[in-house]
Design a protein around this motif. Sequence first.
Motif, short mmCIF file in Angstrom:
data_model
loop_
_atom_site.label_atom_id
_atom_site.label_comp_id
_atom_site.label_asym_id
_atom_site.label_seq_id
_atom_site.Cartn_x
_atom_site.Cartn_y
_atom_site.Cartn_z
N THR A 18 0.85 -1.20 0.00
CA THR A 18 0.00 0.00 0.00
C THR A 18 0.88 1.25 0.00
OG1 THR A 18 -1.82 -1.07 1.16
CG2 THR A 18 -1.71 1.31 1.33
N SER A 22 1.95 4.11 -3.18
CA SER A 22 1.50 5.50 -3.05
C SER A 22 2.46 6.38 -3.83
CB SER A 22 1.55 5.97 -1.59
OG SER A 22 1.03 5.02 -0.73
N SER A 67 -5.40 -3.59 6.73
CA SER A 67 -6.24 -2.39 6.74
C SER A 67 -6.40 -1.86 8.16
CB SER A 67 -7.60 -2.65 6.05
OG SER A 67 -8.54 -3.15 6.95
N LEU A 70 -3.20 -0.08 9.08
CA LEU A 70 -3.15 1.23 8.42
C LEU A 70 -4.06 2.23 9.13
CD1 LEU A 70 -3.15 0.12 4.66
CD2 LEU A 70 -1.32 1.38 5.80
N TYR A 109 -5.13 10.46 4.27
CA TYR A 109 -4.75 9.54 3.20
C TYR A 109 -4.67 8.10 3.73
CZ TYR A 109 -2.25 7.06 -0.38
OH TYR A 109 -1.91 6.12 -1.31
N LEU A 110 -4.02 7.93 4.87
CA LEU A 110 -3.89 6.59 5.46
C LEU A 110 -5.25 6.00 5.78
CD1 LEU A 110 -0.84 7.04 7.85
CD2 LEU A 110 -1.02 5.38 5.99
N ALA A 113 -6.76 4.95 2.55
CA ALA A 113 -6.07 3.76 2.05
C ALA A 113 -6.50 2.53 2.83
CB ALA A 113 -4.55 3.96 2.13
N SER A 114 -6.70 2.71 4.13
CA SER A 114 -7.14 1.61 4.97
C SER A 114 -8.53 1.11 4.54
CB SER A 114 -7.16 2.08 6.43
OG SER A 114 -8.05 1.31 7.19
N SER A 116 -10.01 1.65 1.71
CA SER A 116 -9.93 1.19 0.34
C SER A 116 -9.42 -0.25 0.29
CB SER A 116 -9.00 2.15 -0.39
OG SER A 116 -8.91 1.83 -1.73
N LEU A 117 -8.40 -0.54 1.10
CA LEU A 117 -7.84 -1.89 1.16
C LEU A 117 -8.88 -2.88 1.68
CD1 LEU A 117 -5.34 -3.65 0.75
CD2 LEU A 117 -4.65 -3.10 3.09
N THR B 134 -11.53 5.01 -2.34
CA THR B 134 -10.54 5.23 -3.39
C THR B 134 -10.58 6.69 -3.85
OG1 THR B 134 -10.82 2.94 -4.05
CG2 THR B 134 -9.69 4.37 -5.61
N GLU B 137 -8.96 8.78 -1.21
CA GLU B 137 -7.50 8.75 -1.37
C GLU B 137 -7.05 9.83 -2.35
OE1 GLU B 137 -7.02 4.18 -1.69
OE2 GLU B 137 -5.04 5.00 -2.13
#
Lengths: 312, 312
Positions: A18, A22, A67, A70, A109-110, A113-114, A116-117, B134, B137
Motif C-alpha cells: 500500500t 503510493s 487495513s 493502516l 490519506y492513510l 487507504a485503509s 480502500s484496502l 478510493t 485517497e
Amino acid sequence: MNIFEEYLEYVKREVGVTISTSPLIVRKYIEHLLKSEGKYIRAAAVLAAAQNKDGSIHHDAVIFAASIELLHLATLVHDDVMDDADTRRGVTTLHKKYGRKTAVICGDYLMAASMSLANKTEKKETYLGYSLPTYMEAIALGELNQHINNGNYKLKVKDYLSIIDGKTAKLFEAAMYSGVATSDDVREQQESYQTIGHAIGMIFQLLDDVMDFDDNESVAKKPVQSDFEQGVITLPLIHAFSTYPEALQKAEQHELTRKEVNQYVRNSKGVAITIAKAETYYATAKTAIENLDIIDTKREELMRILNLAMRK
Amino acid sequence: MNIFEEYLEYVKREVGVTISTSPLIVRKYIEHLLKSEGKYIRAAAVLAAAQNKDGSIHHDAVIFAASIELLHLATLVHDDVMDDADTRRGVTTLHKKYGRKTAVICGDYLMAASMSLANKTEKKETYLGYSLPTYMEAIALGELNQHINNGNYKLKVKDYLSIIDGKTAKLFEAAMYSGVATSDDVREQQESYQTIGHAIGMIFQLLDDVMDFDDNESVAKKPVQSDFEQGVITLPLIHAFSTYPEALQKAEQHELTRKEVNQYVRNSKGVAITIAKAETYYATAKTAIENLDIIDTKREELMRILNLAMRK
C-alpha cells in the motif's frame, strides 16, 4: 515459524505494498512514520481469530489485518497533530518534522487507504455485515470524548472506561470480528470474539495508562509529557483524586506538581487498582477463549495475544 | 417540485439523520458547521446521474448523495484546520470556534460517518466496483499536492490541473459514478458520466479560483486571506507569472503586493484565460451529455448542473 508468524509477514508485506504504491509525495512521509511501527498486535488478533478448523487462514484475513494496521497508523498521525507531541516511541513525529498540514492530510490519506484496502477482499459478499467505517466512527468518538474531558479531574470511572473503549478497544474488537468473519467458525461464536477483542483492548489501554506511574518502567521511552501533564485523566489518577479530595482541589487550582501526583497515586494504590481492573477483563476473555469450540493452536494463539496485552 | 428537487430533500433529510443520531458531543460541532452548508451541487449530480428511463430514481442514490455531501463536509473541516482560516462563507470556522483538536477529530468522524453511510445501500452487491475510499485517497493526494506546492510560484499548468482534479473534480466524478451505478443506465455509458463529472468539477474549481481576481464579484463573502496571500497558486496567477517574469521574481522575494498581483493578472488576461479553460471543459461535458442515450428530463438536469458549475 508457525502459520501466524508466517501470515504476519504477509500482513507486513501488504502494508508495505500500500505504501510503496503510493505516490512519492506520500511515501516519504509514511515511510518515516513506519520507523516507529509497533508490534502489529492488532494484526495478530485478526489472524488468530481467522484460523479455520483445518489450521488454515484465508488470505482475506491478511487484507483485513493490513487495513486495521493502516487505520491504527492513521489515528497515530492525527493523535500527534492533536497532542502537539514531539516524539512517539522515541521517534520524531511527522507533525513535528513536516508540519501540521502535511500530518492532517497524511492521516486522511492513510485512513482512505485503509478503507480502500478493506474493500479489496476476495469474498467481499461474505463481509457485507462488517463495516470498518463504523468502527472508525467509534474511535473518533472515543478521541473526541477524551478531548472534551481533557483536564476534567472529576471524570467518572464509567466515563473513563467508555473513552478507552472507543479510542482503543473498538479497534481490537474490529480485528477479532473481521478475522473470524473470514473463517469457518460458526456464526453463533462470533459474539464471543467481540467480547475477547473488547477485553484485550481494554487491558491494553489500562496497562498503558499505568505506565505513567509505574516506577519500575524504564523512563527512556516515556513521552516527554505524561498523560497527567497533558490533561489526560486515567484510572490511577481518578483513584488518587477520589481518595484524596485535597489532591483534586490542588489539581483544579493547577497547583499539583508531577511529584505530588505520583505520591497521591502511590498512596491511593491507584496503580494496583488499575491492574486489578485489567485482571477482571483478563478473566472474562480467558473464560470466553476456553469456551470456544476451536482447535488447540487457535486457542493457544488467542491466549498468547491475551497474555501479550496483559504483559504476562 | 420535480423529482430531483424532491429527492434532494431526501438527501438533506438523510444528512440530517446521520447528524441527529450522532452523540450530543459531535452534534453541536457538526450542526454549527451546517450553518455554512453549500448548494448541495454534488448531491444534485448524484441524483441527475441516477435517473432511470422511466423517470424514477432508486433510493440508494439518496444514500450515496448524502455520503458524498458528508465527505465534502469532512474535507471542509480539515481544510479549515490546515488553512488556519477564521471564516468560511462568512461563518466562523469550527477550528476557530472550538479549537484545532476538536476539528481534527470532527473531520475524522464525518469521514467515517460518510463511509459508513455509503455501506448502507440496499443493492450493496451491485456496487462492489464503486469504492468511495478510493476517491477519498485521490482527494487527500490533491490536498497534499497543493500543500507541497504552496508558494511554488513556478507551478506548471499541468500540475495545477492535476491538483484541482484531486481536490475538487474527483468528488464530482464519484458523484456521477455512484449515481449512474444505481440506475438502469447501460454499463457502456458509465465512463461518459465520469468524464462529465470530471469536467464539472474542473469548471467548478477554475471559476472558484477566478473569484480571487474578479472585480465584479461582491467582496462581502470573500475569505479574509486570498489564495495568493495563502500561497495557493491558481491558473490566473500562473498566467501572470509566465507573462511577466518580473512579477515572478518579485513574488519569490516576497515583495509582490496584493494590489500589484491584481494588476499583473489583469494585464496578462489571466482571468479570461482561466474562463476559456473552463469553457473547454464545458464543451467536452456538453458533447458527452448530448451523446448519452437517456430521457429528456435527465439530459436537462445534467445540463442544468453543468450550467450551474459554469455559472451560466
